[in-house]
Design a protein around this motif. Structure first.
Motif, PDB file in Angstrom:
ATOM      1  N   HIS A 139       5.649  10.363   8.976  1.00  0.00           N
ATOM      2  CA  HIS A 139       5.065  11.372   8.076  1.00  0.00           C
ATOM      3  C   HIS A 139       3.818  11.902   8.796  1.00  0.00           C
ATOM      4  CE1 HIS A 139       7.397   9.591   4.592  1.00  0.00           C
ATOM      5  NE2 HIS A 139       7.346   8.550   5.402  1.00  0.00           N
TER       6      HIS A 139
ATOM      7  N   ARG B  70      -6.284   7.993   3.278  1.00  0.00           N
ATOM      8  CA  ARG B  70      -6.410   7.196   2.055  1.00  0.00           C
ATOM      9  C   ARG B  70      -6.954   5.813   2.383  1.00  0.00           C
ATOM     10  NH1 ARG B  70      -0.853   8.757   0.597  1.00  0.00           N
ATOM     11  NH2 ARG B  70      -0.554   6.682  -0.269  1.00  0.00           N
TER      12      ARG B  70
ATOM     13  N   HIS C 205      13.567   0.995   5.652  1.00  0.00           N
ATOM     14  CA  HIS C 205      12.823  -0.081   4.952  1.00  0.00           C
ATOM     15  C   HIS C 205      13.738  -1.293   4.753  1.00  0.00           C
ATOM     16  CE1 HIS C 205       8.977   1.794   4.172  1.00  0.00           C
ATOM     17  NE2 HIS C 205       9.597   2.866   3.679  1.00  0.00           N
TER      18      HIS C 205
ATOM     19  N   ASP D 235       6.726   4.787  10.684  1.00  0.00           N
ATOM     20  CA  ASP D 235       6.491   5.254   9.309  1.00  0.00           C
ATOM     21  C   ASP D 235       5.089   5.869   9.195  1.00  0.00           C
ATOM     22  OD1 ASP D 235       7.036   5.787   6.657  1.00  0.00           O
ATOM     23  OD2 ASP D 235       6.731   3.741   5.946  1.00  0.00           O
TER      24      ASP D 235
ATOM     25  N   PRO E  20      -0.350   8.145   5.631  1.00  0.00           N
ATOM     26  CA  PRO E  20      -1.734   7.788   5.294  1.00  0.00           C
ATOM     27  C   PRO E  20      -1.861   6.666   4.265  1.00  0.00           C
ATOM     28  CG  PRO E  20      -1.092   9.792   4.163  1.00  0.00           C
ATOM     29  CD  PRO E  20       0.048   9.432   5.067  1.00  0.00           C
ATOM     30  N   GLY E  21      -0.763   6.306   3.579  1.00  0.00           N
ATOM     31  CA  GLY E  21      -0.909   5.346   2.494  1.00  0.00           C
ATOM     32  C   GLY E  21      -0.454   3.942   2.848  1.00  0.00           C
TER      33      GLY E  21
HETATM   34  N1  DI6 Z   1       7.181   5.871   3.305  1.00  0.00           N
HETATM   35  C1  DI6 Z   1       6.910   6.743   2.317  1.00  0.00           C
HETATM   36  O1  DI6 Z   1       7.251   7.866   2.301  1.00  0.00           O
HETATM   37  C2  DI6 Z   1       6.226   6.065   1.220  1.00  0.00           C
HETATM   38  N2  DI6 Z   1       6.205   4.730   1.725  1.00  0.00           N
HETATM   39  C3  DI6 Z   1       6.773   4.682   2.918  1.00  0.00           C
HETATM   40  O2  DI6 Z   1       6.898   3.648   3.567  1.00  0.00           O
HETATM   41  C4  DI6 Z   1       4.914   6.539   0.737  1.00  0.00           C
HETATM   42  C5  DI6 Z   1       3.855   6.820   1.733  1.00  0.00           C
HETATM   43  C6  DI6 Z   1       2.527   7.115   1.043  1.00  0.00           C
HETATM   44  O3  DI6 Z   1       2.019   6.276   0.276  1.00  0.00           O
HETATM   45  O4  DI6 Z   1       1.962   8.190   1.282  1.00  0.00           O
END
Ligand code: DI6
Ligand code: FE
Length: 416
Positions: free
Chosen positions: A79, A86, A270, A322, A325-326
């Protein structure tokens, strides 16, 4: 191929091909010395250095001094394009809050959606570049980049445009996925059916018509989309000719692996909570399992993906960052491989295949990249080590000598 196109010869290199049991060698042994001939961005011959020198007497020779050469690394799940960070949420998690609680209180994916919607295409490119450069410094030559932090058509398209534009400013191949089903956007918070219909009837056709995406992705989770909603969107995507992939079974067993397999998905990603039936379904469908040890690490996830069962069933396993930012602010495939070996129990060879040939397969690009083979792109990573195991069993050692993307060498910044 034009006849007058010059040939480059990458010679005196230890070639790890990206095939299973590469030359029958354990990864702790240096592979044999060989050479690669490149013309017009593609590999035109592989063989012994002397034989290739005789065959291409006019080639421009690059002596790699016995260094290890692998296919350029492929990150098949990122992503990379998004705005903001974050770190505050990671701090809250360190203090005991859960990812799910933070998401329900307005953080999580929706926090990044707010920041990303406010960003222009050029801002999105600028904020992604340091993350891309970090990945390149570890030998990356192909990257998959998802949208999913816009969730309205304009922002999703802007994200995909930014992703594609990165390939104009760096020597890298970009593959894009439309992650239209990441979470429900705020404006559809109580209207999942309406949003799903919009994705199927408006957004997917527009994205396909614009040629912005190479695949459709969805997030199957209690906080995101149900299996029935995903089925509906996968059917629409496939009708439009777009391959599908799924964030599956990360926090609970939703039957995500089997759902992905039913739709002939390129990959199911995952898989921490995937059960035996899900593994069997992946094996039967030939769907790649993409393991994401960075998210497992940052979330202090208690459950590992069923690696032994995947291996026993012959499911190909890829490894990706993966980068997001989260749950996985990780921009190194070397670190991802190390985590996959140490925390998930992959062998060194499985890790390396997971970021080369199997990652290519997860993108449907196995005939183009991911192995050293005649006719494939000459995308290489040249390392200041002789043994493949050294790429996996260290952290922060910066072993890259140079990247070669479509035949063109580019020295690593720190080592030259
Ligand atoms: N991939 C995702 O798209 C979500 N978790 C993951 O492993 C959420 C990512 C996020 O919290 O922005
Ligand atoms: Fe993800």
């Amino acid at each position: 191929m034009p006849h007058d196109c010059p040939v480059r010869l990458y010679s005196n290199a230890r070639l790890w091909s990206g095939q299973p049991a590469s030359a029958g060698m354990p990864a702790t042994q240096p592979p044999p010395v060989g050479a690669i001939a490149e013309q017009a961005g593609r590999i035109v011959a592989l063989g012994g250095p002397e034989a290739l020198q005789r065959r291409f007497p006019d080639a421009e020779v690059h002596d790699l001094d016995g260094r290890l050469v692998t296919p350029g690394l492929i990150d098949c799940h990122t992503h990379l394009v998004h705005e903001g960070n974050r770190a505050d949420e990671i701090e809250r998690r360190l203090a005991g809050e859960s990812y799910q609680d933070i998401a329900r209180s307005g953080g999580g994916i929706r926090a990044t959606v707010t920041a990303t919607r406010a960003a222009s295409t050029s801002q999105l490119i600028a904020s992604a570049l340091p993350r891309l450069d970090a990945l390149l410094a570890d030998g990356l030559t192909t990257i998959e980049i998802k949208s999913g932090y816009g969730l309205d058509l304009a922002t999703e398209v802007r994200m995909l445009q930014a992703a594609r534009a990165l390939a104009a400013v760096r020597h890298v191949t970009v593959v894009t996925s439309y992650l239209g089903a990441h979470v429900l956007p705020q404006e559809h918070a109580n209207d999942a059916t309406g949003y799903v219909e919009r994705v199927c009837a408006d957004y997917l056709p527009a994205i396909v018509a614009g040629g912005w995406a190479d695949a459709f992705d969805a997030y199957g989770d209690a906080l995101a989309f149900s299996p029935a909603q995903i089925e509906r969107m996968f059917a629409a995507a496939r009708t439009l000719g777009l391959p599908v992939k799924l964030h599956a079974d990360q926090f609970s067993d939703q039957g995500g692996a089997a759902l992905a397999a039913r739709h002939g998905a390129l990959s199911a990603d995952h898989l921490e909570y995937t059960d035996a039936a899900g593994v069997t379904a992946l094996a039967a469908a030939g769907t790649v399992a993409v393991l994401l040890p960075g998210a497992f690490h940052f979330l202090r996830e208690p459950q590992r993906p069923p690696v032994a069962a995947l291996r026993a069933a012959g499911v190909p396993m890829a490894v990706a960052t993966d980068c997001n930012p989260g749950t996985s602010p990780l921009a190194s495939l070397l670190v991802a491989m190390n985590l996959a070996a140490i925390d998930f129990g992959l062998s060194v060879e499985e890790c390396l295949l997971g970021v080369t040939s199997v990652a290519a397969r997860a993108l449907g690009r196995q005939h183009d990249c991911g192995t050293l083979g005649v006719g494939l792109r000459c995308d290489l990573a040249v390392w200041n080590v002789a043994r493949p195991a050294e790429l996996v069993l260290g952290l922060g050692l910066k072993p890259l000598h140079c990247r070669i993307w479509q035949g063109r060498p580019e020295p690593a910044k720190s080592t030259g």
